[in-house]
Structure formats: structure tokens, C-alpha cells
Scaffold this motif. Structure first.
Motif, PDB file in Angstrom:
ATOM      1  N   GLY A  72       1.737 -14.668  -6.416  1.00 40.30           N
ATOM      2  CA  GLY A  72       1.758 -15.559  -7.570  1.00 40.30           C
ATOM      3  C   GLY A  72       2.721 -15.100  -8.647  1.00 40.30           C
ATOM      4  O   GLY A  72       3.414 -15.922  -9.278  1.00 40.30           O
ATOM      5  N   LEU A  73       2.798 -13.779  -8.877  1.00 38.17           N
ATOM      6  CA  LEU A  73       3.737 -13.252  -9.865  1.00 38.17           C
ATOM      7  C   LEU A  73       5.175 -13.510  -9.436  1.00 38.17           C
ATOM      8  O   LEU A  73       6.035 -13.839 -10.259  1.00 38.17           O
ATOM      9  N   ARG A  74       5.420 -13.403  -8.142  1.00 33.88           N
ATOM     10  CA  ARG A  74       6.768 -13.660  -7.634  1.00 33.88           C
ATOM     11  C   ARG A  74       7.164 -15.123  -7.851  1.00 33.88           C
ATOM     12  O   ARG A  74       8.289 -15.417  -8.250  1.00 33.88           O
ATOM     13  N   ILE A  75       6.222 -16.040  -7.614  1.00 33.73           N
ATOM     14  CA  ILE A  75       6.489 -17.463  -7.829  1.00 33.73           C
ATOM     15  C   ILE A  75       6.724 -17.745  -9.313  1.00 33.73           C
ATOM     16  O   ILE A  75       7.659 -18.467  -9.690  1.00 33.73           O
ATOM     17  N   ALA A  76       5.858 -17.180 -10.161  1.00 33.92           N
ATOM     18  CA  ALA A  76       5.979 -17.420 -11.600  1.00 33.92           C
ATOM     19  C   ALA A  76       7.310 -16.895 -12.139  1.00 33.92           C
ATOM     20  O   ALA A  76       7.969 -17.552 -12.968  1.00 33.92           O
ATOM     21  N   THR A  77       7.735 -15.717 -11.671  1.00 35.57           N
ATOM     22  CA  THR A  77       9.005 -15.146 -12.131  1.00 35.57           C
ATOM     23  C   THR A  77      10.180 -15.991 -11.667  1.00 35.57           C
ATOM     24  O   THR A  77      11.143 -16.208 -12.416  1.00 35.57           O
ATOM     25  N   LEU A  78      10.097 -16.499 -10.434  1.00 37.65           N
ATOM     26  CA  LEU A  78      11.162 -17.370  -9.931  1.00 37.65           C
ATOM     27  C   LEU A  78      11.249 -18.652 -10.755  1.00 37.65           C
ATOM     28  O   LEU A  78      12.346 -19.104 -11.120  1.00 37.65           O
ATOM     29  N   LEU A  79      10.109 -19.256 -11.075  1.00 39.01           N
ATOM     30  CA  LEU A  79      10.110 -20.481 -11.883  1.00 39.01           C
ATOM     31  C   LEU A  79      10.659 -20.210 -13.285  1.00 39.01           C
ATOM     32  O   LEU A  79      11.428 -21.029 -13.829  1.00 39.01           O
ATOM     33  N   ALA A  80      10.272 -19.066 -13.868  1.00 42.29           N
ATOM     34  CA  ALA A  80      10.771 -18.729 -15.201  1.00 42.29           C
ATOM     35  C   ALA A  80      12.281 -18.518 -15.183  1.00 42.29           C
ATOM     36  O   ALA A  80      13.005 -19.011 -16.066  1.00 42.29           O
ATOM     37  N   ALA A  81      12.779 -17.790 -14.186  1.00 44.86           N
ATOM     38  CA  ALA A  81      14.219 -17.551 -14.098  1.00 44.86           C
ATOM     39  C   ALA A  81      14.979 -18.855 -13.877  1.00 44.86           C
ATOM     40  O   ALA A  81      16.053 -19.078 -14.458  1.00 44.86           O
ATOM     41  N   THR A  82      14.429 -19.734 -13.047  1.00 47.21           N
ATOM     42  CA  THR A  82      15.090 -21.022 -12.789  1.00 47.21           C
ATOM     43  C   THR A  82      15.153 -21.859 -14.056  1.00 47.21           C
ATOM     44  O   THR A  82      16.184 -22.485 -14.361  1.00 47.21           O
ATOM     45  N   ALA A  83      14.061 -21.875 -14.812  1.00 43.38           N
ATOM     46  CA  ALA A  83      14.048 -22.647 -16.060  1.00 43.38           C
ATOM     47  C   ALA A  83      15.048 -22.074 -17.066  1.00 43.38           C
ATOM     48  O   ALA A  83      15.768 -22.825 -17.746  1.00 43.38           O
ATOM     49  N   ILE A  84      15.114 -20.750 -17.185  1.00 41.50           N
ATOM     50  CA  ILE A  84      16.032 -20.125 -18.151  1.00 41.50           C
ATOM     51  C   ILE A  84      17.477 -20.401 -17.777  1.00 41.50           C
ATOM     52  O   ILE A  84      18.314 -20.720 -18.633  1.00 41.50           O
ATOM     53  N   VAL A  85      17.798 -20.300 -16.480  1.00 37.81           N
ATOM     54  CA  VAL A  85      19.193 -20.486 -16.054  1.00 37.81           C
ATOM     55  C   VAL A  85      19.608 -21.945 -16.154  1.00 37.81           C
ATOM     56  O   VAL A  85      20.657 -22.276 -16.732  1.00 37.81           O
ATOM     57  N   PHE A  86      18.794 -22.844 -15.608  1.00 36.02           N
ATOM     58  CA  PHE A  86      19.231 -24.237 -15.479  1.00 36.02           C
ATOM     59  C   PHE A  86      18.821 -25.130 -16.645  1.00 36.02           C
ATOM     60  O   PHE A  86      19.345 -26.233 -16.779  1.00 36.02           O
ATOM     61  N   VAL A  87      17.872 -24.706 -17.454  1.00 38.65           N
ATOM     62  CA  VAL A  87      17.493 -25.516 -18.610  1.00 38.65           C
ATOM     63  C   VAL A  87      18.163 -24.960 -19.874  1.00 38.65           C
ATOM     64  O   VAL A  87      19.008 -25.626 -20.485  1.00 38.65           O
ATOM     65  N   LEU A  88      17.768 -23.742 -20.235  1.00 35.21           N
ATOM     66  CA  LEU A  88      18.348 -23.165 -21.442  1.00 35.21           C
ATOM     67  C   LEU A  88      19.829 -22.852 -21.255  1.00 35.21           C
ATOM     68  O   LEU A  88      20.655 -23.127 -22.143  1.00 35.21           O
ATOM     69  N   GLY A  89      20.177 -22.253 -20.102  1.00 35.61           N
ATOM     70  CA  GLY A  89      21.571 -21.903 -19.870  1.00 35.61           C
ATOM     71  C   GLY A  89      22.474 -23.118 -19.822  1.00 35.61           C
ATOM     72  O   GLY A  89      23.561 -23.134 -20.424  1.00 35.61           O
TER      73      GLY A  89
ATOM     74  N   GLU B 181      24.073 -17.486 -28.894  1.00 35.39           N
ATOM     75  CA  GLU B 181      23.605 -18.544 -28.007  1.00 35.39           C
ATOM     76  C   GLU B 181      24.717 -19.027 -27.084  1.00 35.39           C
ATOM     77  O   GLU B 181      24.451 -19.608 -26.033  1.00 35.39           O
ATOM     78  N   ILE B 182      25.979 -18.807 -27.465  1.00 32.55           N
ATOM     79  CA  ILE B 182      27.090 -19.145 -26.567  1.00 32.55           C
ATOM     80  C   ILE B 182      27.063 -18.228 -25.346  1.00 32.55           C
ATOM     81  O   ILE B 182      27.426 -18.636 -24.235  1.00 32.55           O
ATOM     82  N   ASP B 183      26.613 -17.000 -25.530  1.00 38.72           N
ATOM     83  CA  ASP B 183      26.503 -16.028 -24.422  1.00 38.72           C
ATOM     84  C   ASP B 183      25.219 -16.316 -23.641  1.00 38.72           C
ATOM     85  O   ASP B 183      24.245 -15.549 -23.684  1.00 38.72           O
ATOM     86  N   TRP B 184      25.193 -17.392 -22.884  1.00 39.03           N
ATOM     87  CA  TRP B 184      23.996 -17.826 -22.163  1.00 39.03           C
ATOM     88  C   TRP B 184      23.597 -16.850 -21.057  1.00 39.03           C
ATOM     89  O   TRP B 184      22.424 -16.707 -20.724  1.00 39.03           O
ATOM     90  N   VAL B 185      24.592 -16.141 -20.469  1.00 37.35           N
ATOM     91  CA  VAL B 185      24.308 -15.280 -19.332  1.00 37.35           C
ATOM     92  C   VAL B 185      23.543 -14.016 -19.751  1.00 37.35           C
ATOM     93  O   VAL B 185      22.885 -13.376 -18.933  1.00 37.35           O
ATOM     94  N   PHE B 186      23.625 -13.654 -21.059  1.00 36.28           N
ATOM     95  CA  PHE B 186      22.955 -12.456 -21.544  1.00 36.28           C
ATOM     96  C   PHE B 186      21.437 -12.548 -21.356  1.00 36.28           C
ATOM     97  O   PHE B 186      20.781 -11.568 -20.995  1.00 36.28           O
ATOM     98  N   GLY B 187      20.873 -13.725 -21.568  1.00 35.54           N
ATOM     99  CA  GLY B 187      19.433 -13.894 -21.405  1.00 35.54           C
ATOM    100  C   GLY B 187      19.037 -14.605 -20.129  1.00 35.54           C
ATOM    101  O   GLY B 187      17.873 -15.003 -19.992  1.00 35.54           O
ATOM    102  N   ALA B 188      19.974 -14.774 -19.176  1.00 34.99           N
ATOM    103  CA  ALA B 188      19.676 -15.474 -17.925  1.00 34.99           C
ATOM    104  C   ALA B 188      19.822 -14.568 -16.709  1.00 34.99           C
ATOM    105  O   ALA B 188      18.948 -14.528 -15.833  1.00 34.99           O
ATOM    106  N   ALA B 189      20.939 -13.825 -16.639  1.00 33.04           N
ATOM    107  CA  ALA B 189      21.175 -12.990 -15.458  1.00 33.04           C
ATOM    108  C   ALA B 189      20.129 -11.888 -15.324  1.00 33.04           C
ATOM    109  O   ALA B 189      19.829 -11.437 -14.212  1.00 33.04           O
TER     110      ALA B 189
END
Length: 366
Positions: free
Chosen positions: A13-30, A101-109
Motif C-alpha cells: 500500500g505504501l508503494r502504491i501511495a508513493t507512486l500516486l503521489a509522485a505521479t500527481a506531483i510530476v504531471f499535475v504540479l509539474g 516555482e519555475i524549477d519544477w524538477v526540484f520538487g518532482a524528481a
């Protein structure tokens, strides 16, 4: 649900939650930050390439998660892609914009790398986060001509960029440690259970053997001890030889051998051989392994005759998949054929002058 299964479910479950969080950060916020400041990147295509690289890693993690697998040998390649995407994004980042905020990769990668390393030891996640921080800091120091304000902004942003993923990595490490402890405890419990089962089975075998010996062997020993039986009496000697052969057969039943029937017959013949009887044992054919009760009926006829044999005896075992025959010929007085206790076993005996022939047959298919 056992503790180890519960812990495995938590890790999954933690693995799924982390994947969903990373996907949201990269593709939504990023994506939102990237589109908002697209005209300021030099060039913008490099940023889309970096985002596509991170998206490919997340897609690979999702595919592995569905199949119940991990990165294994491809883990190093995935981390290289993540750090390469960070370097590509910083190469096209405007001056003095690191950790903004222009440096989107700093909080996504950082989240993408933690997703790849979530099932690894904590030191792997720490090393990746430090490498990610060093990439951003190197860009800040070399290309941004850092001011005190820029360094303060970078330090403040690093608390979030490193702190939150690190908390997730620590939680994963704790769950991994709990899983290892639970697995070790489970193995220890199984070992103890197996040991207890083996001890109980050995105790049952000892009780069963004692019960078998108490029928004839113990009364015989008690008679010899209290003087009610004469050791010089031929009948007493014959009873002693029979019981000795039965005891040797009983001990041989616990041995792990390819052919238990021949193994037990050799032990029965050894008693006669010790009193000077020349015993020949001949075996022909192949047969299925008879159950213990059947083997006792087949060998009972042999040891009864061998206990009375004077000088010579010949034991023959012939069998196939449908019939097993154990016969004995010896120079001895007439003996009574034992009554088999197992169904499918028949005993026949013939006596002529000073020779006795006895045969026990067993039909496995009956």
C-alpha cells in the motif's frame, strides 16, 4: 491475517501511495508550472524531455507494481534516468530561478527516485536525495551567481524536497525491517512446531514399540529373570531366538532404505547366522514397498523357521507388481505357520523329514 502478511500489505500500500503521489506531483504540479512559464525556458523542449523521462520511470514502476515485481537490475538505469532528467531540466532553466516555482524538477524528481528505491535500504534513498540536492546546488553555485537570498530560498526548499520523501523512505525501511523480523519469527515458529511434531512422533513410535515388545518379549525376559523359564530348554531358546529376530526387525523398520523388505529380512537372518546357521538370501524381481504390517507378516514366517533351523536355511524373495513371495527352506523340526494379520497375505507350510518349507505371499492389488 498473520503479522507478516499484514506487513506485506502495508508495504504494498505504501508503494502504491508513493507512486500516486509522485505521479500527481510530476504531471499535475509539474505540468502546471511548466505550462505557466513555458516562454522562460531556454529551450522549453528540454523541459518536456525531462518530464517525459520521469513519466517513463513512473510508467515502468506502475507496470512492475501490477506484475508484483521490482526493478532489480534495471534500478540503476532508472536512477540514472531520473538524475539525467534533473540535469537536462537545469540546463534549460533561466538564471536565478533554482528552487523557485519555475524549477519544477526540484520538487518532482526527488519523489520519482524515492519510488524506485522504496524497497531498498534507507541509505540508498538518502544517497539519491543527496545526489538530487547536489545537482540543484551545483546549478545554483555555478550558473546562478547565488546571493544570500537565493541560498536561503534553496535551504528552505530543501527541507520539503528532502524531508517529506525521506519520511516515506524511513517508513518503508521500518516496514521492511518488520517484515524481516516477522519472516524470521515465522521460520522459528515453524522450526519449533516441526521439532515438537518430530518429538511427539518419536514418542508415539517408542510407545508403539514398547506395546509390541510387551506382548511376548517382556514376559520372556521376566520368566528368565525370575527363574520360571529354563535357559537350557530348547523351546525357551527357540522363543528367545524368535524374539531377538523380532526386535532386530523392529529396529530395522525405522531405517530409511531403498528396499525395506530385504533390509528387514537380512536382520532376521543375522540372528540365525549368529548361532551358526548358514543362511542364504536370494532376491529376484522388483516389487512395490509393502506396508509395515504386511512386511511383518511376510518376515514372521521366515524368522519363525530360522529360529528353529539347525545348520542351514535358504530365504528366497520373488516378486513383481502383482505378487510378492517370501519363502524359506531350513533343516528344522516341524513348526506352526503364523497367522497373518494383514489382508492379502497367505502363509503355507510343508514338512518332510527334517526339512521345513514355508512361504508367505502378498498380493498388492488385492
Amino acid at each position: 491475517m498473520t503479522a507478516d502478511l499484514f506487513e506485506a500489505a502495508l508495504r504494498h500500500g505504501l508503494r502504491i501511495a508513493t507512486l500516486l503521489a509522485a505521479t500527481a506531483i510530476v504531471f499535475v504540479l509539474g505540468t502546471a508550472n511548466l505550462l505557466r512559464h513555458m516562454d522562460r525556458y531556454e529551450p522549453a523542449l528540454a523541459q518536456f524531455g525531462a518530464m517525459a523521462a520521469l513519466g517513463a520511470v513512473l510508467a515502468g514502476e506502475a507496470a512492475l507494481l501490477v506484475r508484483g515485481r521490482t526493478w532489480h537490475r534495471l534500478r540503476g538505469l532508472a536512477i540514472t534516468v531520473v538524475l539525467g532528467a534533473s540535469a537536462l531540466s537545469y540546463a534549460a532553466l533561466p538564471d536565478r530561478r533554482t528552487s523557485t516555482e519555475i524549477d519544477w524538477v526540484f520538487g518532482a524528481a526527488n519523489w520519482v527516485g524515492v519510488v524506485v528505491l522504496l524497497d531498498r535500504p534507507l541509505r540508498s534513498c538518502v544517497a539519491f536525495l543527496m545526489a538530487h540536492e547536489f545537482t540543484a546546488l551545483l546549478h545554483l553555485l555555478v550558473f546562478d551567481h547565488p546571493t544570500q537570498q537565493a541560498l536561503a530560498r534553496f535551504a528552505t526548499g530543501s527541507v520539503t524536497v528532502v524531508g517529506f520523501p525521506l519520511c516515506v523512505a524511513v517508513m518503508a525501511a521500518i516496514l521492511h525491517r518488520l517484515g524481516a523480523v516477522a519472516a524470521a519469527s515465522h521460520l522459528e515458529i515453524e522450526r519449533v512446531r516441526a521439532s515438537e511434531a518430530g518429538t511427539a512422533e518419536a514418542h508415539r513410535r517408542r510407545l508403539r514399540r514398547y506395546g509390541e515388545l510387551s506382548v511376548a518379549t517382556i514376559p520372556l525376559l521376566e520368566g528368565l529373570a525370575d527363574g520360571s523359564l529354563d535357559p537350557g530348554d530348547p523351546q525357551v531358546q527357540r522363543r528367545c531366538a524368535i524374539e531377538a529376530a523380532r526386535m532386530r526387525r523392529l529396529f530395522a523398520e525405522a531405517d530409511s532404505v531403498a528396499d525395506p523388505l530385504l533390509h528387514e529380512l537380512r536382520h532376521c537372518a543375522d540372528v540365525a547366522d549368529r548361532k551358526g546357521v548358514a543362511v542364504e538370501l536370494d532376491a529376484r524381481g522388483q516389487w512395490p514397498v509393502p506396508p509395515v504390517a504386511v512386511r511383518r507378516d511376510l518376515t514372521e514366517a521366515v524368522l519363525t523357521v530360522l529360529a528353529t533351523a539347525a545348520t542351514r536355511a535358504r530365504v528366497t524373495v520373488v516378486g513383481d507388481a502383482d505378487l510378492v513371495s517370501v519363502s524359506v527352506v531350513a533343516d528344522c523340526d516341524e513348526v506352526t505357520a503364523p497367522n497373518p494379520a494383514s489382508t492379502g497375505v497367505r502363509v503355507e507350510a510343508l514338512h518332510h523329514d527334517d526339512t521345513v518349507w514355508m512361504e508367505a505371499r502378498w498380493q498388492p492389488t488385492s
